[in-house]
Design a protein around this motif. Structure first.
Motif, short mmCIF file in Angstrom:
data_model
loop_
_atom_site.label_atom_id
_atom_site.label_comp_id
_atom_site.label_asym_id
_atom_site.label_seq_id
_atom_site.Cartn_x
_atom_site.Cartn_y
_atom_site.Cartn_z
N ASN A 139 0.81 -1.27 0.06
CA ASN A 139 -0.12 0.03 0.21
C ASN A 139 0.96 1.02 -0.08
O ASN A 139 0.61 2.21 -0.78
CB ASN A 139 -1.01 -0.07 1.22
N ALA A 140 1.77 1.34 0.78
CA ALA A 140 2.66 2.32 0.86
C ALA A 140 3.44 2.59 -0.35
O ALA A 140 3.71 3.73 -1.09
CB ALA A 140 3.91 2.26 1.69
N GLU A 181 2.31 1.69 -3.58
CA GLU A 181 1.24 2.06 -4.52
C GLU A 181 0.90 3.50 -4.22
O GLU A 181 0.82 4.33 -5.53
CB GLU A 181 0.01 1.31 -4.20
N ARG A 182 1.07 4.01 -3.01
CA ARG A 182 0.67 5.50 -2.98
C ARG A 182 1.74 6.19 -3.28
O ARG A 182 1.76 7.33 -3.98
CB ARG A 182 0.51 5.72 -1.26
N ILE A 233 1.83 9.10 -6.63
CA ILE A 233 2.32 10.39 -6.45
C ILE A 233 3.10 10.69 -7.62
O ILE A 233 3.22 11.67 -8.20
CB ILE A 233 2.77 10.61 -5.03
#
Length: 578
Positions: free
Chosen positions: A380-381, A383-384, A388
């Motif tokens: 998840n980190a 992907e975030r 960005i």
């Protein structure tokens, strides 16, 4: 199982070269007035053997130089090394070597005696009404097993759990002799390389389970809690099943003490060609392990720190459960011990040894779920971060993460198959393991109770969730890698598009500028009263024709996009007005 001494011909020849046999005739005592014929024959044979040995000694060279104590010590060391290498040659790396580790054999003791570790052993006896436990060291536990009166459980004991932290040959051999463990299961305990997968083996006297436990470590490379990382003192041979133990573990930096002290070709090798092949093999393995360590070091900062260690479980018919943890501590199984000490838990109320085995399997699966959750947070980190701004470093982390997920799917997949087999094929495999054929009307009882199978269904659901999560995270990692490359390609296309637009706009101007910048004396557009206005009179019509011609597909695309947006706005306004 009765003890046996298995010494091959090569060992016998080497031992004969070290020892000198002396046959001495013992005179009879005064109390023995009569001697049987068999005794006289044995004495006569001993006298003949002594005379034959003396005759062989007289046939040898009459002059033997006197050796110094230092030379005699060197000769003794070389003979010991020869014996060591002879036994290693017999056991090591031979196709078709006898599988299993039998502690009754002297050759097995010589091969595995270097596996030493300071173990911590918990002996827990419990029933629905009582519970007693004690912690011992290796030496104290061996003395405990040797005392039959102390080691036998009391009548009130329904389940005895021997929880061993650490792998040491003296402890493993003592337990194998005490409980008559199958040689194949003992071999699986001692050989726990990374290739070892989870499985369940049924033997006539016990059920053997080996499951890989996945525990989460901290981000700085050290494990959470007191679980230590592997050090150079870890004594386990990293060799495949049915292969003989080798005194070298290059990845952990363990060398054979004899080979480290003396050169292979200098210490009286039995076969020089074998010594050269061994040296070449060791050099190849060192290079391979160095490459693996380099790869692990390069991936260290971007991967989730997961410790994968095997847990071996023995389940006996008399209610005894023996578990082996590769680390010399018992922190992993501490929650199970706490549940046993509480009287209102299912483990205490049922006093079912198979339910204890189910709890140990559930413990390993719960630890694997923590690993899965950590991968979820990590992906998840990433992907975030990639949504960005896509960077090459993020793609590198995703590549390493995807590879680790594939490896964990490979190690967790057999755990799922293991739990499924324990639930559905326990009775069938227990019947197949019996030494005597089973009659049609004879009922065979499996190792797992009905209640343990019910709870194994919940464990199966957890491992199924873990496997599907790993599949999903692996697919997400691959999609994010593809998204990163697609975004990089799209950005490159946008850059080329902008450059194309600039070229289309400025190409006519560049052409006209080149024309008016030429150095000619007779130029009618300049010398006949014209100014720089003539340049724009020619450039503007040309640009108005060239630019739309080259940008016509983009103009149509922009027109359709504006038309769709206006239609969507009209529909939205209509619904709002209604």
């Amino acid at each position: 199982m009765s003890g046996e001494s298995c010494v091959s011909g090569a060992e016998a020849e080497t031992l004969a070269s070290i020892q000198e046999v002396h046959v001495v005739e013992v005179p009879p005592t005064q109390g023995h007035t009569r001697a049987s014929t068999s005794v006289d024959r044995r004495r006569s044979h001993s006298v003949q053997a002594r005379k034959s040995i003396e005759s062989r000694k007289t046939d040898r060279a009459p002059t033997v130089p006197q050796r110094s104590p230092k030379d005699r010590f060197r000769a003794a060391v070389r003979k010991v090394i020869a014996v060591h290498r002879t036994s290693s040659t017999i056991l090591r790396g031979r196709v078709g070597a006898e599988p299993g580790v039998d502690p009754h054999r002297h050759s097995t003791f010589a091969a595995y005696r270097n596996i030493r570790q300071k173990c911590v052993i918990d002996v827990i006896d419990y029933s629905p009404v009582r519970c007693s436990s004690g912690r011992m060291t290796s030496s104290g536990f061996i003395q405990f097993l040797q005392n039959d009166q102390a080691s036998d459980p009391e009548p009130w004991v329904k389940v005895r759990w021997i929880n061993v932290g650490g792998i040491s040959w003296d402890v493993v051999s003592a337990l194998a002799l005490k409980y008559d463990m199958h040689p194949l299961s003992v071999e699986d305990v001692l050989h726990h390389g990374g290739h070892a997968l989870s499985k369940a083996d049924y033997y006539p006297k016990h059920l053997f389970i080996r499951v890989l436990s996945h525990t989460l470590g901290s981000t700085n490379g050290t494990s959470q809690g007191p679980i230590p990382a592997l050090s150079s003192s870890t004594p386990f041979p990293d060799v495949p099943r049915s292969a003989s133990p080798q005194p070298l573990d290059e990845k952990l930096g363990i060398l054979d003490p004899l080979a480290d002290e003396f050169d292979i070709g200098r210490a009286a090798p039995i076969d020089p060609e074998m010594g050269r092949r061994t040296a070449s093999l060791l050099a190849h393995r060192r290079r391979r392990v160095a490459a693996e360590l380099t790869l692990d070091e390069l991936k260290k900062e971007d991967r989730v720190n997961v410790h994968i260690k095997p847990m071996c479980i023995f389940l006996f018919r008399d209610g005894t459960v023996i578990s082996f943890n590769s680390m010399p501590n018992l922190d992993l199984t501490e929650p199970i011990v706490a549940r046993i000490r509480q009287q209102d838990t299912s483990l205490r109320r049922t006093a079912d040894p198979s339910l204890l085995v189910q709890s140990l399997l559930d413990l390993t699966v719960d630890a694997a779920l923590e690993v899965v959750d950590e991968y979820h947070a990590r992906i998840n980190a990433l992907e975030r971060a990639i949504l960005i701004k896509s960077k090459v470093s993020i793609v590198r982390s995703l590549h390493i993460l995807s590879g680790d997920l594939i490896l964990h799917k490979r190690t967790l997949g057999p755990v799922k198959a293991l739990i499924y087999a324990l639930r559905h094929y326990d009775v069938d495999r227990a019947a197949a393991s019996l030494d005597v054929p089973v009659a049609d009307n004879q009922k065979v009882v499996g190792y797992m109770s009905h209640k343990a199978k019910i709870y194994l269904a919940d464990v199966y659901d957890h491992i199924e969730y873990a496997m599907t999560s790993l599949d999903m995270y692996s697919a997400m990692a691959e999609n994010l890698v593809n998204y990163s490359f697609n975004m990089a390609s799209y950005e490159m296309n946008e850059v080329m598009r902008r450059l194309t637009m600039c070229t289309i706009v400025f190409l006519p101007l560049t052409l006209l500028t080149g024309y008016f910048g030429m150095n000619f004396e007779n130029m009618w557009s300049i010398h006949h009263g014209h100014s720089d206005i003539v340049f724009w009179i020619i450039a503007i019509p040309i640009m108005s024709v060239v630019a739309p011609t080259f940008m016509w597909p983009d103009i149509l695309r922009m027109y359709h996009q504006v038309k769709k947006r206006s239609l969507a706005q009209k529909i939205t306004k209509r619904f709002k007005s209604e």
